[in-house]
Write a protein that holds these residues in place. Structure first.
Motif, PDB file in Angstrom:
ATOM      1  N   LEU A   5      35.634   2.994  13.195  1.00 52.84           N
ATOM      2  CA  LEU A   5      35.078   3.611  14.403  1.00 52.84           C
ATOM      3  C   LEU A   5      36.001   3.446  15.596  1.00 52.84           C
ATOM      4  CD1 LEU A   5      31.235   3.136  14.581  1.00 52.84           C
ATOM      5  CD2 LEU A   5      32.581   5.163  14.119  1.00 52.84           C
ATOM      6  N   LEU A   6      36.634   2.288  15.696  1.00 49.69           N
ATOM      7  CA  LEU A   6      37.515   2.037  16.841  1.00 49.69           C
ATOM      8  C   LEU A   6      38.578   3.111  16.920  1.00 49.69           C
ATOM      9  CD1 LEU A   6      38.113  -0.192  19.028  1.00 49.69           C
ATOM     10  CD2 LEU A   6      39.948  -0.900  17.528  1.00 49.69           C
ATOM     11  N   VAL A   7      39.251   3.350  15.772  1.00 50.85           N
ATOM     12  CA  VAL A   7      40.309   4.354  15.777  1.00 50.85           C
ATOM     13  C   VAL A   7      39.725   5.744  15.947  1.00 50.85           C
ATOM     14  CG1 VAL A   7      42.148   5.375  14.407  1.00 50.85           C
ATOM     15  CG2 VAL A   7      41.790   2.927  14.354  1.00 50.85           C
ATOM     16  N   PHE A   8      38.640   6.014  15.238  1.00 54.16           N
ATOM     17  CA  PHE A   8      38.103   7.375  15.220  1.00 54.16           C
ATOM     18  C   PHE A   8      37.533   7.775  16.582  1.00 54.16           C
ATOM     19  CE2 PHE A   8      34.458  10.216  14.283  1.00 54.16           C
ATOM     20  CZ  PHE A   8      35.213  11.319  13.946  1.00 54.16           C
ATOM     21  N   LEU A   9      36.668   6.926  17.142  1.00 59.21           N
ATOM     22  CA  LEU A   9      35.998   7.302  18.388  1.00 59.21           C
ATOM     23  C   LEU A   9      36.967   7.354  19.556  1.00 59.21           C
ATOM     24  CD1 LEU A   9      32.491   5.628  18.460  1.00 59.21           C
ATOM     25  CD2 LEU A   9      33.100   8.015  18.179  1.00 59.21           C
ATOM     26  N   ILE A  10      37.716   6.254  19.734  1.00 52.92           N
ATOM     27  CA  ILE A  10      38.618   6.226  20.886  1.00 52.92           C
ATOM     28  C   ILE A  10      39.690   7.293  20.730  1.00 52.92           C
ATOM     29  CG2 ILE A  10      40.297   4.817  22.116  1.00 52.92           C
ATOM     30  CD1 ILE A  10      38.531   2.489  21.768  1.00 52.92           C
ATOM     31  N   GLY A  11      40.203   7.446  19.500  1.00 56.67           N
ATOM     32  CA  GLY A  11      41.215   8.470  19.251  1.00 56.67           C
ATOM     33  C   GLY A  11      40.701   9.858  19.550  1.00 56.67           C
ATOM     34  N   THR A  12      39.476  10.155  19.084  1.00 53.52           N
ATOM     35  CA  THR A  12      38.937  11.491  19.319  1.00 53.52           C
ATOM     36  C   THR A  12      38.726  11.738  20.802  1.00 53.52           C
ATOM     37  OG1 THR A  12      37.782  11.259  17.234  1.00 53.52           O
ATOM     38  CG2 THR A  12      37.150  13.096  18.599  1.00 53.52           C
ATOM     39  N   MET A  13      38.233  10.708  21.504  1.00 53.71           N
ATOM     40  CA  MET A  13      38.012  10.878  22.936  1.00 53.71           C
ATOM     41  C   MET A  13      39.316  11.206  23.660  1.00 53.71           C
ATOM     42  SD  MET A  13      35.191   7.947  23.723  1.00 53.71           S
ATOM     43  CE  MET A  13      35.688   7.567  25.385  1.00 53.71           C
ATOM     44  N   ILE A  14      40.353  10.434  23.369  1.00 52.76           N
ATOM     45  CA  ILE A  14      41.633  10.672  24.046  1.00 52.76           C
ATOM     46  C   ILE A  14      42.195  12.036  23.647  1.00 52.76           C
ATOM     47  CG2 ILE A  14      43.979   9.828  24.341  1.00 52.76           C
ATOM     48  CD1 ILE A  14      42.954   7.043  23.753  1.00 52.76           C
ATOM     49  N   ALA A  15      42.135  12.326  22.342  1.00 51.37           N
ATOM     50  CA  ALA A  15      42.708  13.588  21.863  1.00 51.37           C
ATOM     51  C   ALA A  15      41.999  14.767  22.500  1.00 51.37           C
ATOM     52  CB  ALA A  15      42.597  13.679  20.348  1.00 51.37           C
ATOM     53  N   PHE A  16      40.689  14.631  22.638  1.00 51.04           N
ATOM     54  CA  PHE A  16      39.930  15.725  23.226  1.00 51.04           C
ATOM     55  C   PHE A  16      40.355  15.975  24.665  1.00 51.04           C
ATOM     56  CE2 PHE A  16      36.186  17.325  25.460  1.00 51.04           C
ATOM     57  CZ  PHE A  16      35.974  18.476  24.739  1.00 51.04           C
ATOM     58  N   GLN A  17      40.469  14.878  25.433  1.00 50.03           N
ATOM     59  CA  GLN A  17      40.857  15.040  26.840  1.00 50.03           C
ATOM     60  C   GLN A  17      42.255  15.645  26.959  1.00 50.03           C
ATOM     61  OE1 GLN A  17      38.948  14.842  29.255  1.00 50.03           O
ATOM     62  NE2 GLN A  17      37.207  13.721  28.433  1.00 50.03           N
ATOM     63  N   ILE A  18      43.205  15.128  26.164  1.00 54.29           N
ATOM     64  CA  ILE A  18      44.578  15.652  26.233  1.00 54.29           C
ATOM     65  C   ILE A  18      44.603  17.124  25.845  1.00 54.29           C
ATOM     66  CG2 ILE A  18      46.882  15.503  25.244  1.00 54.29           C
ATOM     67  CD1 ILE A  18      46.540  12.581  24.913  1.00 54.29           C
TER      68      ILE A  18
END
Lengths: 393, 331
Positions: free
Chosen positions: A98-111
């Motif tokens: 979850l750490l990688v998936f959630l935080i990664g998705t959040m950042i990727a979405f914003q970028i």
């Protein structure tokens, strides 16, 4: 809106059920021989039969299926063929994934959102072409290769002592002074990191919406980001989590960065397409004619409308994001879900495999539902649907 | 059918196939005019041609310049180089007194002493075959089901669309990993399984929605009034008009198929003699990626090749999207 969400939830549940049924029969029926003949060569015939009876694999397939599903509904994933409870085993892996998936998705979405917005606003040209091509290249990049490059660039800089790329055995990824006698286990730290980051993000989002309703203005993105960082780090500092959380994030940064690089391209491409579509709408011309500053047109009028298709597409591409994560975890030796899935597959440990697949399925179903909620909130056609229904009925 | 009526009434007109050919050519020309405006598509096309050339060159090189005992992608071994894997021979190596400039191994050798360039070129062909095979299966299934579901509607439509919804949600790679680690998976199986999964899933939904807009056109009605039965209408009127969109989705399927092949053979789950994913797997299994940067030449060629070929088909797909969807053009 409630009706719509209910329908989505039910269809998600049905899909999950079908997926699990399919996977159960596939994994049970295509295995070359059963577990006892494969892995207990030194046993006698009777011992083998006894073991099969113990594990419950001497019964017919349909009976096992109903048993397994029955206990799944009760929240029990059963025991591994090697004796440990599956649920407990997987529970320890969830924070990693979850750490990688959630935080990664959040950042990727914003970028992706930001880049797509800017690219569409600039119109065709060199910048646009180049950004499209690089986004596609990253999106289709071979995850092990990208992970190799990222870890090459970042490892030296962060001074990380990490197990090297490759190999299958996955163990502890946290070394060093801090973890000799830690106040918290890494998994606990991770859960807290996740909880604070996601919780405060949601809090800020809700505040932002409230603000928009009351005074019709929103916080600028920079203020939001600053507030998030201040809140999160403040909490960590106050609870004494600070050094641990930092260390965890440092180790997790390589998988997170790789995941972001892999997944932001798609968001960007869709955002760009839908934004350029929106820019040709009449209300944009109206806004320009009113003399609104171009920033306001871009951010408030065009980008908000253009966000809808991005959400609907994210729902669709979720399985792909999750599988990208599976590959990545294995390459970087990040002890998440995939690690357990692979090891279990190699040992033909079907209960653990099925447990892992349940987790993947549930994770994607939940995220899908969350995105649906956001989508329903953003799309006025769905938001006002229920109101109309109520008035009619 | 009613073709005889048409041709006998207009005696002077050229035969039907000639007209069709002319029309197709005209369509192609106008499509190409749109396509070449877009640098993205051109770059993708150039990359695909480049890889196709690589694939075509391999047998020629093996027959002429390359000695099979040294350059065979699977069984070759170079005895003149002492230590394998060795870096590209044209890069100066200060710590190796034996080094001299040559193009003997342009991309170096792998841990088993085989030429990396030869492996790369040899695998390109099977990547193409896999991609095109999977894409054909996908398009065949998706176009047929899409057309049939849109034409008949009702129960048929519902059944196929519910199947599509479920297949759509499957975590592809997880399923493939489970399948391939329990089966003996060969390239053709992968092409079939991937093609079927992609065909029943997302592609069908898109093609069906397109078929729905074609179904209500006047010429379908006319064909029905002229006495064409359902099969005739579906396969001579509906399907040909779906082909451009199908072709577009072929491109995305190729990307997906090549990608999943690379992933599966990277995990060593595919029963295959040589492929890009397997090249990385070989290096990894032999432990050479532990000290990763020193042996960059084991990771780079195939990693870059996978990325570029996947991207190439995706780029062409994006550009074709603008040809097929007028809504996306001219921005």
């Amino acid at each position: 809106m409630l009706h719509y969400l209910l329908r989505r939830a039910v269809s998600g549940l049905i899909a999950l059920f079908l997926f699990l049924t399919l996977m159960f029969f596939v994994s049970e029926s295509v295995a070359p021989t059963d577990f006892t003949t494969q892995f207990s060569l030194l046993m006698t015939e009777e011992q083998r039969a006894a073991l099969a009876r113990d594990l419950g694999i001497d019964r017919p397939l349909w009976q096992r299926y109903f048993d397994w599903f029955g206990s799944l509904v009760r929240g029990d994933l059963g025991f591994s063929y090697y004796g440990f409870p599956v649920a407990e085993h997987l529970w320890g892996l969830i924070p990693y994934t979850l750490l990688v998936f959630l935080i990664g998705t959040m950042i990727a979405f914003q970028i992706g959102r930001w880049m797509g917005k800017v690219a569409a606003w600039r119109g065709p040209g060199l910048v646009n072409t180049l950004s499209s091509i690089s986004a596609i290249m990253l999106y289709t990049a071979f995850p092990p290769f990208l992970a190799f490059l990222v870890s090459r660039v970042m490892e030296r800089r962060l001074d990380l002592k990490r197990p090297a790329l490759g190999g299958r055995a996955v163990g502890n990824v946290f070394f060093g002074e801090l973890w000799r006698s830690p106040r918290w286990e890494p998994e606990t730290v991770m859960s807290w990191v996740l909880l604070t980051v996601v919780g405060y993000s949601v809090l800020i989002m809700v505040l932002n919406e409230l603000l928009a309703r009351r005074v019709r203005r929103r916080m600028p993105t920079l203020v939001q980001a600053a507030a998030l960082i201040a809140l999160v780090s403040g909490t960590w500092y106050a609870t004494g989590l600070w050094p641990y959380a930092l260390e965890v994030l440092k180790v997790a940064s390589i998988p997170i960065v790789t995941f972001v690089l892999l997944s932001f391209g798609e968001t960007m491409l869709i955002m760009r397409t839908s934004m350029s579509d929106t820019l040709r709408e009449d209300f944009i011309t109206t806004a320009e004619a009113k003399g609104l500053p171009s920033r306001a047109i871009r951010d408030r009028h065009a980008a908000r409308t253009a966000l809808l298709p991005v959400f609907s597409r994210l729902v669709v591409s979720l399985p792909y994001l999750l599988t990208g994560l599976v590959i990545l975890e294995d390459t970087l030796k990040w002890p998440g879900l995939s690690a357990s899935l692979f090891n279990a597959l190699y040992q033909q440990d079907i209960p653990v495999v099925m447990g892992g697949l349940v987790l993947v399925g549930v994770l994607s179903a939940i995220t899908r539902l969350l995105l649906d909620v956001m989508y329903a909130y953003l799309d006025p056609r769905i938001r006002y649907d229920s109101g109309k229904l109520r008035r009619a009925g | 059918m009613n073709m005889t009526v048409q041709t006998s009434s207009v005696d002077t007109a050229p035969p039907l196939w000639q007209m069709r050919l002319k029309l197709a050519l005209k369509n192609f020309k106008s499509g190409w005019a749109i396509f070449k405006e877009n640098p993205i598509g051109i770059i993708g096309l150039v990359l695909i041609v480049f890889f196709a050339l690589l694939a075509a060159l391999h047998p020629i090189l093996m027959a002429t310049a390359w000695e099979p005992a040294v350059y065979d992608p699977i069984t070759g071994y170079d005895f003149e180089i002492l230590i394998h894997p060795s870096p590209p021979t044209w890069i100066p190596q200060p710590d190796n007194p034996m080094w001299e400039f040559s193009f003997r191994h342009v991309l170096g050798t792998d841990p088993l002493g085989r030429d990396v360039l030869s492996q790369l070129m040899f695998s390109t062909r099977s990547e193409f075959l896999l991609g095109v095979g999977a894409a054909l299966v996908t398009v065949l299934i998706a176009t047929t089901i899409g057309a049939v579901a849109a034409y008949y509607g009702g129960l048929v439509d519902m059944i196929f669309m519910r199947i599509a919804d479920v297949v759509y949600m499957l975590p592809f790679i997880a399923l493939l990993i489970v399948l391939s680690s329990l089966f003996d998976f060969e390239l053709i199986h992968l092409a079939l399984v991937y093609g079927v999964l992609a065909g029943f899933g997302g592609t069908t939904i898109v093609i069906k929605s397109q078929a729905l807009t074609i179904k209500v056109k006047a010429y379908i009605e006319a064909a029905r009034i002229a006495g064409g039965n359902d099969l005739h209408i579906i396969f001579t009127h509906l399907v040909p008009n779906l082909l451009p969109l199908s072709f577009l989705y072929m491109m995305f399927t190729v990307t997906g198929a090549i990608f999943s092949e690379a992933v599966l053979s990277f995990f060593g789950l595919l029963d295959i003699r040589m492929s890009w994913g397997l090249m990385i797997q070989t290096a990894q299994a032999a432990g050479y990626l532990l000290n990763s940067w020193k042996y960059w030449y084991l990771m780079f060629p195939s990693g870059v090749a996978i990325t570029l070929l996947c991207a190439a088909f995706y780029l062409v797909g994006r550009a074709l999207d603008e040809v097929v969807n007028p809504r996306l053009r001219k921005r």
